[in-house]
Design a protein around this motif. Sequence first.
Motif, short mmCIF file in Angstrom:
data_model
loop_
_atom_site.label_atom_id
_atom_site.label_comp_id
_atom_site.label_asym_id
_atom_site.label_seq_id
_atom_site.Cartn_x
_atom_site.Cartn_y
_atom_site.Cartn_z
N TRP A 51 19.31 -31.51 -2.46
CA TRP A 51 19.51 -30.29 -3.25
C TRP A 51 18.52 -29.21 -2.84
O TRP A 51 18.90 -28.04 -2.67
CB TRP A 51 19.38 -30.60 -4.75
CG TRP A 51 20.47 -31.50 -5.25
CD1 TRP A 51 20.38 -32.85 -5.48
CD2 TRP A 51 21.81 -31.13 -5.54
NE1 TRP A 51 21.59 -33.33 -5.90
CE2 TRP A 51 22.49 -32.31 -5.95
CE3 TRP A 51 22.51 -29.94 -5.49
CZ2 TRP A 51 23.83 -32.30 -6.31
CZ3 TRP A 51 23.85 -29.94 -5.86
CH2 TRP A 51 24.48 -31.10 -6.27
N VAL A 52 17.26 -29.59 -2.70
CA VAL A 52 16.23 -28.63 -2.31
C VAL A 52 16.51 -28.08 -0.91
O VAL A 52 16.46 -26.85 -0.69
CB VAL A 52 14.83 -29.28 -2.38
CG1 VAL A 52 13.77 -28.38 -1.76
CG2 VAL A 52 14.47 -29.62 -3.81
N SER A 54 19.35 -27.96 0.63
CA SER A 54 20.57 -27.14 0.59
C SER A 54 20.28 -25.74 0.06
O SER A 54 20.80 -24.75 0.59
CB SER A 54 21.65 -27.81 -0.26
OG SER A 54 22.05 -29.02 0.34
N LEU A 55 19.45 -25.65 -0.97
CA LEU A 55 19.08 -24.33 -1.48
C LEU A 55 18.30 -23.53 -0.44
O LEU A 55 18.54 -22.33 -0.27
CB LEU A 55 18.24 -24.47 -2.76
CG LEU A 55 19.03 -24.84 -4.02
CD1 LEU A 55 18.07 -25.13 -5.18
CD2 LEU A 55 20.00 -23.74 -4.39
N LEU A 58 20.78 -22.31 2.14
CA LEU A 58 21.52 -21.16 1.63
C LEU A 58 20.67 -19.90 1.69
O LEU A 58 21.17 -18.81 2.04
CB LEU A 58 22.00 -21.41 0.20
CG LEU A 58 23.17 -22.35 0.04
CD1 LEU A 58 23.41 -22.67 -1.43
CD2 LEU A 58 24.42 -21.76 0.66
N GLY A 59 19.40 -20.03 1.36
CA GLY A 59 18.48 -18.90 1.47
C GLY A 59 18.38 -18.40 2.89
O GLY A 59 18.33 -17.18 3.15
#
Length: 155
Positions: A51-52, A54-55, A58-59
């Motif tokens: 999750w981290v 992936s964020l 995306l950034g």
Amino acid sequence: MSLIVLAFFIGVVAGLRALTPLAAVSWAARFGWLPLGGSWLAFMGYTWTPWVLSLLALGELFNDKLPKTPSRKVPAQFATRIVTGAVAGAAFGIATSSSIVGAIAGALGAVAGTLGGAEARSRLTNAIGGKDLPIALLEDFITVMSALLIVRQLA
């Protein structure tokens, strides 16, 4: 397909976007497709890691579109892509007890992806009259889909 060949290809993806392969590898580890438990990359399969990453990925996709974002070929950007390609490649190598070979394949793929991706983006941008955003979005799509297809080979 050989895991070392996949390590090279995930490195190519790192040359396009540095964090996307780490997110993809982390999801593969989390789903149990890539056994990293007991290795120095075991944390990639922890609950929050995908999750981290992936964020962060995306950034990076967003940041790439900003006008002040430096070229992927400047030393810091280039080195980051080589390192993330090597780490992602090493994860594939761990599955075959050859993390060093996987890391080398991933790093070489990152060099190819960085140089080839920059050249392709430049040529395509020029071909459509200098508009970078459509080509950047196309590159994002290719990057994410490639990463997904590569790690899906492990399932």
